[in-house]
Design an enzyme around this catalytic site. Structure first.
Site, PDB file in Angstrom:
ATOM      1  N   GLU A  44       1.040 -67.995  17.438  1.00 53.66           N
ATOM      2  CA  GLU A  44       0.164 -67.175  16.598  1.00 53.66           C
ATOM      3  C   GLU A  44      -0.536 -68.038  15.542  1.00 53.66           C
ATOM      4  OE1 GLU A  44       0.482 -62.918  14.189  1.00 53.66           O
ATOM      5  OE2 GLU A  44       2.255 -64.186  14.380  1.00 53.66           O
ATOM      6  N   LYS A 118      -5.125 -58.351  17.587  1.00 52.03           N
ATOM      7  CA  LYS A 118      -3.825 -57.743  17.315  1.00 52.03           C
ATOM      8  C   LYS A 118      -3.999 -56.328  16.755  1.00 52.03           C
ATOM      9  CE  LYS A 118       0.356 -58.953  14.632  1.00 52.03           C
ATOM     10  NZ  LYS A 118       0.921 -60.068  13.821  1.00 52.03           N
ATOM     11  N   CYS A 155       2.623 -61.013  18.476  1.00 45.88           N
ATOM     12  CA  CYS A 155       3.723 -60.915  17.510  1.00 45.88           C
ATOM     13  C   CYS A 155       4.204 -59.476  17.304  1.00 45.88           C
ATOM     14  CB  CYS A 155       3.326 -61.585  16.197  1.00 45.88           C
ATOM     15  SG  CYS A 155       4.752 -61.962  15.128  1.00 45.88           S
TER      16      CYS A 155
END
Length: 280
Positions: A44, A118, A155
């Site tokens: 990330e 994300k 994540c």
């Protein structure tokens, strides 16, 4: 039928500056390609520290356009040179004041295929991400690459089953999950959630976590990156919990069809009954 793809992922420490961090990942990409890998994914916001441990405006400087920023262009050149599909997680600036936690997907000929933003943005101690990122707005794309159909989930997203399922329904065969997660917060979940998602959705997952501590906080990033197959089994060993590591594994994509025929989870779904799950 066997359909072997040699895939790679990288877990690293923050080097202290952006140029050396990018150069380190280029070195690992070359090493992976020399070992026969055809796809690689990075952690990330790979070209920066995990600055979300603090809330300071100075860290907006890490953001850049996608795909027209310098890092993605540099990775396009690298992909073209090595014949390597690359998943490139960066801090994206769409325009001044609008930022996303993003991963670009670059094909083996260097072409930019698209990006994932994300969706789920945490705001808890040590992970102040709402200060920096808007929630993703591009859905859950799956990209046709030289090695097959590849998706990305980033994540904190991994705690939410909906995106994993959306990627499966869109035909993902390999899903890269770049992360920055710390030892005290989630270590016992790390080897539970992605294998469970791989089973539920019957595809391969590449789970990537950085290692070490960084100057902006005391988060202890614990590595232990891995590939997991559609049966929920690790493909080879899990990476170190303390050291940098390049992980290269052979993934048999033929296993996806075998498992889907055996377990038939997609056949037995009941989308007609799921309506209330989407209601606020």
């Amino acid at each position: 039928m066997s359909q072997i793809v040699r895939a790679a992922l990288v877990q690293t420490r923050w080097t202290g500056d952006q140029e050396s961090m990018i150069a380190l990942h280029e070195r690992y990409a070359r090493e992976a390609a020399a070992q026969g890998a055809k796809i690689i994914g990075f952690q990330e916001v790979f070209n920066s520290p995990y600055f979300c441990q603090v809330q300071e405006p100075e860290h907006y400087r890490w953001a850049e356009p996608v795909p027209d920023g310098p890092t993605v262009r540099r990775m396009q050149d690298l992909a073209r040179e090595l014949g390597l599909v690359i998943v490139v997680p960066v801090y994206e600036e769409e325009q001044t004041g609008i930022y996303y936690n993003t991963a670009a997907v670059i094909d083996a000929d260097g072409s930019y295929l698209g990006k994932y933003r994300k969706h789920h943005i945490p705001q808890v101690k040590g992970f102040w991400e709402k200060y920096y990122f808007k929630p993703g707005n591009l859905g859950w794309p799956v990209f046709d690459t030289a090695v097959g159909r590849v998706g990305v989930y980033i994540c904190y997203d991994r705690h939410f089953p909906e995106g994993w399922r959306a990627l499966g329904l869109a035909g993902a065969q390999i899903v890269y999950n770049p992360s920055a997660t710390s030892r005290g917060l989630s270590a016992y979940l790390w080897q539970l959630e992605q294998p469970a998602a791989a089973v539920a959705n019957e595809y391969f997952i590449a789970a990537i976590n950085r290692v070490g501590t960084e100057e902006y906080g005391d988060n202890d990033f614990y590595g232990t990156s891995y590939f997991v197959d559609p049966r929920g089994q690790f493909v080879g060993d899990v990476a170190s919990d303390k050291e940098e590591e390049l992980v290269v594994r052979d993934l048999d994509l033929g296993l996806i069809e075998e498992v889907r025929q055996q377990w038939a989870f997609y056949r037995d779904r009941r989308p007609d009954a799921y309506g209330p799950l989407g209601e606020a």
